[in-house]
Design a protein around this motif. Structure first.
Motif, PDB file in Angstrom:
ATOM      1  N   VAL A  22       0.839  -1.203   0.000  1.00  0.00           N
ATOM      2  CA  VAL A  22       0.000   0.000   0.000  1.00  0.00           C
ATOM      3  C   VAL A  22       0.873   1.251   0.000  1.00  0.00           C
ATOM      4  N   ARG A  23       1.869   1.288   0.872  1.00  0.00           N
ATOM      5  CA  ARG A  23       2.764   2.448   0.944  1.00  0.00           C
ATOM      6  C   ARG A  23       3.484   2.661  -0.383  1.00  0.00           C
ATOM      7  N   THR A  24       3.970   1.586  -0.979  1.00  0.00           N
ATOM      8  CA  THR A  24       4.676   1.677  -2.258  1.00  0.00           C
ATOM      9  C   THR A  24       3.756   2.207  -3.350  1.00  0.00           C
ATOM     10  N   ALA A  25       2.545   1.661  -3.435  1.00  0.00           N
ATOM     11  CA  ALA A  25       1.595   2.102  -4.464  1.00  0.00           C
ATOM     12  C   ALA A  25       1.200   3.558  -4.258  1.00  0.00           C
ATOM     13  N   ARG A  26       0.900   3.915  -3.035  1.00  0.00           N
ATOM     14  CA  ARG A  26       0.483   5.290  -2.742  1.00  0.00           C
ATOM     15  C   ARG A  26       1.592   6.275  -3.113  1.00  0.00           C
ATOM     16  N   ASN A  27       2.799   5.977  -2.718  1.00  0.00           N
ATOM     17  CA  ASN A  27       3.925   6.855  -3.022  1.00  0.00           C
ATOM     18  C   ASN A  27       4.225   6.914  -4.514  1.00  0.00           C
ATOM     19  N   SER A  28       4.035   5.815  -5.217  1.00  0.00           N
ATOM     20  CA  SER A  28       4.335   5.799  -6.649  1.00  0.00           C
ATOM     21  C   SER A  28       3.415   6.733  -7.432  1.00  0.00           C
ATOM     22  N   TYR A  29       2.202   6.946  -6.926  1.00  0.00           N
ATOM     23  CA  TYR A  29       1.280   7.877  -7.571  1.00  0.00           C
ATOM     24  C   TYR A  29       1.413   9.289  -7.012  1.00  0.00           C
ATOM     25  N   GLY A  30       2.249   9.467  -6.002  1.00  0.00           N
ATOM     26  CA  GLY A  30       2.387  10.780  -5.389  1.00  0.00           C
ATOM     27  C   GLY A  30       1.203  11.138  -4.508  1.00  0.00           C
ATOM     28  N   TYR A  31       0.461  10.138  -4.042  1.00  0.00           N
ATOM     29  CA  TYR A  31      -0.706  10.383  -3.209  1.00  0.00           C
ATOM     30  C   TYR A  31      -0.305  10.470  -1.743  1.00  0.00           C
ATOM     31  N   SER A  32      -0.947  11.364  -1.017  1.00  0.00           N
ATOM     32  CA  SER A  32      -0.834  11.384   0.433  1.00  0.00           C
ATOM     33  C   SER A  32      -1.901  10.443   0.995  1.00  0.00           C
ATOM     34  N   ARG A  65     -12.518  -0.651  -0.830  1.00  0.00           N
ATOM     35  CA  ARG A  65     -12.339   0.794  -1.011  1.00  0.00           C
ATOM     36  C   ARG A  65     -10.862   1.128  -1.198  1.00  0.00           C
ATOM     37  N   LEU A  66     -10.003   0.441  -0.456  1.00  0.00           N
ATOM     38  CA  LEU A  66      -8.566   0.654  -0.583  1.00  0.00           C
ATOM     39  C   LEU A  66      -8.084   0.227  -1.965  1.00  0.00           C
ATOM     40  N   GLU A  67      -8.530  -0.935  -2.419  1.00  0.00           N
ATOM     41  CA  GLU A  67      -8.145  -1.394  -3.760  1.00  0.00           C
ATOM     42  C   GLU A  67      -8.553  -0.380  -4.825  1.00  0.00           C
ATOM     43  N   ASN A  68      -9.758   0.102  -4.728  1.00  0.00           N
ATOM     44  CA  ASN A  68     -10.248   1.059  -5.716  1.00  0.00           C
ATOM     45  C   ASN A  68      -9.438   2.357  -5.689  1.00  0.00           C
ATOM     46  N   ALA A  69      -9.137   2.868  -4.512  1.00  0.00           N
ATOM     47  CA  ALA A  69      -8.388   4.120  -4.381  1.00  0.00           C
ATOM     48  C   ALA A  69      -6.964   3.997  -4.928  1.00  0.00           C
ATOM     49  N   LEU A  70      -6.409   2.777  -4.907  1.00  0.00           N
ATOM     50  CA  LEU A  70      -5.044   2.553  -5.398  1.00  0.00           C
ATOM     51  C   LEU A  70      -5.018   2.023  -6.833  1.00  0.00           C
ATOM     52  N   GLY A  75      -9.603  -8.250  -5.404  1.00  0.00           N
ATOM     53  CA  GLY A  75      -8.829  -9.474  -5.205  1.00  0.00           C
ATOM     54  C   GLY A  75      -7.337  -9.221  -5.059  1.00  0.00           C
ATOM     55  N   SER A  76      -6.908  -7.995  -5.294  1.00  0.00           N
ATOM     56  CA  SER A  76      -5.478  -7.682  -5.196  1.00  0.00           C
ATOM     57  C   SER A  76      -4.938  -7.863  -3.787  1.00  0.00           C
ATOM     58  N   PRO A  86      -0.310  -6.911  -6.417  1.00  0.00           N
ATOM     59  CA  PRO A  86      -1.636  -6.388  -6.752  1.00  0.00           C
ATOM     60  C   PRO A  86      -1.904  -6.521  -8.247  1.00  0.00           C
ATOM     61  N   ILE A  87      -3.168  -6.589  -8.585  1.00  0.00           N
ATOM     62  CA  ILE A  87      -3.584  -6.673  -9.988  1.00  0.00           C
ATOM     63  C   ILE A  87      -4.009  -5.262 -10.386  1.00  0.00           C
ATOM     64  N   LEU A  88      -3.240  -4.631 -11.259  1.00  0.00           N
ATOM     65  CA  LEU A  88      -3.480  -3.237 -11.611  1.00  0.00           C
ATOM     66  C   LEU A  88      -4.622  -3.094 -12.603  1.00  0.00           C
ATOM     67  N   ARG A  89      -5.441  -2.070 -12.398  1.00  0.00           N
ATOM     68  CA  ARG A  89      -6.536  -1.790 -13.317  1.00  0.00           C
ATOM     69  C   ARG A  89      -5.994  -1.147 -14.584  1.00  0.00           C
ATOM     70  N   GLU A  90      -6.640  -1.411 -15.693  1.00  0.00           N
ATOM     71  CA  GLU A  90      -6.230  -0.846 -16.982  1.00  0.00           C
ATOM     72  C   GLU A  90      -6.432   0.662 -17.043  1.00  0.00           C
ATOM     73  N   ASP A  91      -7.406   1.186 -16.312  1.00  0.00           N
ATOM     74  CA  ASP A  91      -7.709   2.616 -16.387  1.00  0.00           C
ATOM     75  C   ASP A  91      -6.875   3.459 -15.430  1.00  0.00           C
ATOM     76  N   ARG A  92      -5.901   2.858 -14.785  1.00  0.00           N
ATOM     77  CA  ARG A  92      -5.080   3.599 -13.827  1.00  0.00           C
ATOM     78  C   ARG A  92      -4.178   4.593 -14.563  1.00  0.00           C
ATOM     79  N   PRO A  93      -3.817   5.683 -13.886  1.00  0.00           N
ATOM     80  CA  PRO A  93      -2.841   6.586 -14.497  1.00  0.00           C
ATOM     81  C   PRO A  93      -1.470   5.933 -14.449  1.00  0.00           C
ATOM     82  N   ARG A  94      -0.665   6.175 -15.428  1.00  0.00           N
ATOM     83  CA  ARG A  94       0.711   5.682 -15.402  1.00  0.00           C
ATOM     84  C   ARG A  94       1.502   6.591 -14.483  1.00  0.00           C
TER      85      ARG A  94
END
Length: 155
Positions: A22-32, A65-70, A75-76, A86-94
């Motif tokens: 979670v920390r890695t994913a959140r930081n990779s998107y620059g999210y607080s 909710r956490l999966e969706n936000a990330l 199932g991730s 985690p299984i990344l969604r296709e519509d996620r920002p790069r």
């Protein structure tokens, strides 16, 4: 996942794996942690507890909710606590890209910056895109608004 699974009781390794992912994913998107809450995820306090593997109760609704936000598929989290990814969604920002609803914001901000500096609109836009790539969308927008406000105060 069993409803109301307590990862700290029976899968402490799972809670630590989840915290790291979670920390890695959140930081990779620059999210607080607040950004995750704004995206419909857990509150900042719960995010802190998840990222430190100290949350008392991991219920299914919270995990979805956490999966969706990330930008993860459902199932991730189950995959992560079993040692997978985690299984990344296709519509996620790069990484470094704006989310779809924010794609034009750097250009709009560049128009404001050009009034305060001897930059062309094109060079200001290029500069803002470069900064946005490094910082991530949300951190970039916070910084851009603070700079814009500060420059406006100087005139």
């Amino acid at each position: 996942m069993v409803r109301g699974t307590n990862l700290n009781d029976d899968r402490s390794d799972g809670a630590r794996l989840l915290a790291e992912a979670v920390r890695t994913a959140r930081n990779s998107y620059g999210y607080s942690q607040d950004d995750i809450a704004e995206r419909g995820g857990p509150s900042r306090d719960r995010m802190w507890a998840i990222e430190n593997a100290t949350l008392d109760r991991y219920d299914t609704k919270l995990l979805r909710r956490l999966e969706n936000a990330l930008w993860w598929r459902a199932g991730s989290i189950e995959s992560i606590i079993r040692g997978g990814a985690p299984i990344l969604r296709e519509d996620r920002p790069r990484i470094g890209e704006s989310t779809p609803q924010q794609e034009t914001e750097p250009e709009e901000l560049a128009t404001g910056f050009v009034n305060f500096k001897d930059l062309t609109e094109e060079s200001a836009t290029q500069l803002l895109h470069a900064i946005g790539t490094v910082l991530g969308r949300d951190n970039f927008l916070r910084l851009a608004h603070r700079v814009y406000d500060a420059l406006g105060a100087e005139t």
